[in-house]
Design an enzyme around this catalytic site. Sequence first.
Site, PDB file in Angstrom:
ATOM      1  N   ASP A 164       0.833  -1.182  -0.019  1.00 11.98           N
ATOM      2  CA  ASP A 164       0.158   0.015   0.037  1.00 11.98           C
ATOM      3  C   ASP A 164       0.917   1.264  -0.135  1.00 11.98           C
ATOM      4  O   ASP A 164       2.157   1.384   0.659  1.00 11.98           O
ATOM      5  CB  ASP A 164      -0.905   0.080   1.152  1.00 11.98           C
ATOM      6  CG  ASP A 164      -1.981  -1.208   1.289  1.00 11.98           C
ATOM      7  OD1 ASP A 164      -2.187  -1.531   0.044  1.00 11.98           O
ATOM      8  OD2 ASP A 164      -2.424  -1.523   2.422  1.00 11.98           O
ATOM      9  N   ASP A 186      -1.138  -2.958  -3.508  1.00 10.65           N
ATOM     10  CA  ASP A 186      -2.587  -2.714  -4.233  1.00 10.65           C
ATOM     11  C   ASP A 186      -3.125  -1.442  -3.994  1.00 10.65           C
ATOM     12  O   ASP A 186      -3.405  -0.540  -4.956  1.00 10.65           O
ATOM     13  CB  ASP A 186      -3.325  -3.828  -3.982  1.00 10.65           C
ATOM     14  CG  ASP A 186      -4.133  -3.857  -2.666  1.00 10.65           C
ATOM     15  OD1 ASP A 186      -4.526  -4.873  -2.075  1.00 10.65           O
ATOM     16  OD2 ASP A 186      -4.362  -3.122  -2.061  1.00 10.65           O
ATOM     17  N   ASP A 190      -5.537   3.077   1.718  1.00  6.04           N
ATOM     18  CA  ASP A 190      -6.293   2.095   2.476  1.00  6.04           C
ATOM     19  C   ASP A 190      -6.459   2.730   4.197  1.00  6.04           C
ATOM     20  O   ASP A 190      -5.677   3.043   4.555  1.00  6.04           O
ATOM     21  CB  ASP A 190      -5.815   0.806   2.660  1.00  6.04           C
ATOM     22  CG  ASP A 190      -5.845   0.084   1.373  1.00  6.04           C
ATOM     23  OD1 ASP A 190      -6.526   0.501   0.407  1.00  6.04           O
ATOM     24  OD2 ASP A 190      -5.574  -1.046   1.107  1.00  6.04           O
ATOM     25  N   ARG A 237     -12.518   1.845  -6.705  1.00 11.58           N
ATOM     26  CA  ARG A 237     -12.287   2.495  -5.229  1.00 11.58           C
ATOM     27  C   ARG A 237     -11.753   3.852  -5.463  1.00 11.58           C
ATOM     28  O   ARG A 237     -10.694   4.281  -5.118  1.00 11.58           O
ATOM     29  CB  ARG A 237     -11.429   1.450  -4.371  1.00 11.58           C
ATOM     30  CG  ARG A 237     -11.892   0.214  -4.328  1.00 11.58           C
ATOM     31  CD  ARG A 237     -10.979  -0.497  -3.455  1.00 11.58           C
ATOM     32  NE  ARG A 237     -11.202  -2.121  -3.355  1.00 11.58           N
ATOM     33  CZ  ARG A 237     -10.449  -2.740  -3.010  1.00 11.58           C
ATOM     34  NH1 ARG A 237      -9.386  -2.517  -2.198  1.00 11.58           N
ATOM     35  NH2 ARG A 237     -10.961  -4.058  -2.590  1.00 11.58           N
TER      36      ARG A 237
END
Length: 663
Positions: A164, A186, A190, A237
């Site tokens: 991240d 990814d 987050d 997202r």
Amino acid sequence: MTHLRSKRLSRPGHGKVVAAVLGLVAALGLGAIGEAQAAPPAQAAPAADRWTDRPHGFASLAGGTTGGAGGKIVTVTDQAALARYAAAEEPYVIRVKGSVEMDPFGTEIPVASDKTIVGVSDSAEIVHGGFTLDPGTHNVVIRNLTIRDTAIEGNWDCKDTDFDGIRLDTAHHVWIDHIRFSRICDGQLDIRKDSEYVTVSNNQFTSNNKTFGIGWTPNVRTQITVDHNWFRGTKQRNPSADNCAYAHLYNNYLSSQLSDGDPVWTYGNWSRGRTKMVIENSYYDGVQHPYQADASAELVQRGSVLRNTTGRHDAWGAAFDPREFYDYRLDPAAAVPALVKRFSGPQKRVGGPVVLHVPGAYPTVQSAVDAVPDGNDTPVEIAVAPGTYREKVYIPASKPNLVLRGTGRDRSDTVVVFDTPAEYGGSTGSATVRIAANDVTARNLTFQNDFDEAAHELKGEQALAMKTTGDRIVFEDTAFLGNQDTLMTDSPKLTTVSRVYLRDSYIEGDVDFVYGRATTVIERSVIRALSRGSDTNNGYITAASTWTGNPHGFLITRSKIVSDAPAGSFHLGRPWHPGGEPEAVAQVLIRDTELPAAIKTAPWTDMSGFSWKDARFAEYRNHGPGAGVTADRPQMSDADARTHTVAHYLKGTDDWAPYARHH
């Protein structure tokens, strides 16, 4: 943590990024700003002090988010130093300079509470890694960085990796601002597991699949503000919010959506689970499913621009009213692309000069000085609010490039004062403020030593308001208050030349109250010679101790000397030879200056057995009731005066010209 219900809880104002964009909007002719408010002219938009901005939105509530404010400032250029300071228990402002490459690949540096991590200028970057905030971490600011390249060729979905850019797990009070995320595998950002009081503003999310997720919890606790971000070349997202108590998204720009033909998992904003989401004045260009909501969630959308969008445009339920929690200012949706393109991502302004506020993060002037790193190579401003600060301040030689600035309307609003006489520490020990560093500027301040000679039955006692030994010292719109030896401008040793420039300032005293061996220019200032009650000798304005190898000592020019002392009772100066040093031969020129009647007709006098006639004293074109030309008043010739100007005194070998911005 307790959920918020009202903006009556403490909050700073809306982030100053809005102020920075107002002028641009006006210049572009984009119409009204916010709700029925016309854009001011470009020149009327206040400059944003971006270093010291406090976050707006949810991160400003419940005590606010200040990061490492109040802690020491450090500059890091490598992974080891960044990791060490980020994990420290005490507060730090960590300035990242240049490119820091993570090793091993994908390393996420843990960040502890009470930290500010900010990139210097717009070129700082974290490569092949990122940051993580573990449970319990709070009060963190991460700003003005590029975080990039943990994606692996051929692993677009990131099924085998979880690198991240920034990850929060049960953290609270966090501000993510002016970051450029690119090619992260990814999640670029987050925010997970009941993290609370988060603001995500002015960032760029680029070239990614799973971009920005919020949630991963069955609880409904997270409060988050997401504004003025640019999502481009991203698939999903953007963000997705799952079980957020409150998600406020406004003035975001979604463009150039990356689509691989996926009919479901290519989308813009998604209100999932039991999230309450409000979207305002955003801009969607070519986006599939620009905003959508689960049946169990709520989503309110108002004022956004939809251009070439397809798929779901869900809006149902009442969600919440963000203004019940905090005030904010909406930019018109039509202006968002231009504003976000220019002002999102890393900015030179954000990572520019450091501003430390006294009081506030730093309770005293000295505590702010102490926070500056040794070997400081970037300008640091210490902004001192109006008030009286009874303290002694020392700026050591190891802390150059400082600006002390009073923030009041007048220099008398902000006073640094103490009352130590030389009896308790000599001239150095008595100084209220002592500047040993180079390249220090003071503006809009008063420096005072208020030692009361009469109360202590001491006469002729040194009590300095200011002593300088550094080079390239500037005083603008400053006042120096004291009696004997008010202002000493010196150098580290006899043969070292230090330079001091005073402009538009005020100095008062009685005996030798402007003295030392530094090359010192006093321009457009007022010098007040205080009466000691004598009819014949009330004191001496200057006591220079210029090194004989230095042709430039004191220059007082275009100034005004005033006094309430009786006529003919004050000297312009005398030659000081510290310790009887024969190589200290005073050089003083007073030119183009008004002199009061208090000045003696023979204004120069001897000192400690050294004749004033052996010193380098001169006047040139002075005026006023105390001016005159006699055998005891050497006058500089026109030819010599042409080489005894402000520029000649201050030039040195580095062409220093602090006066240039005024002339």
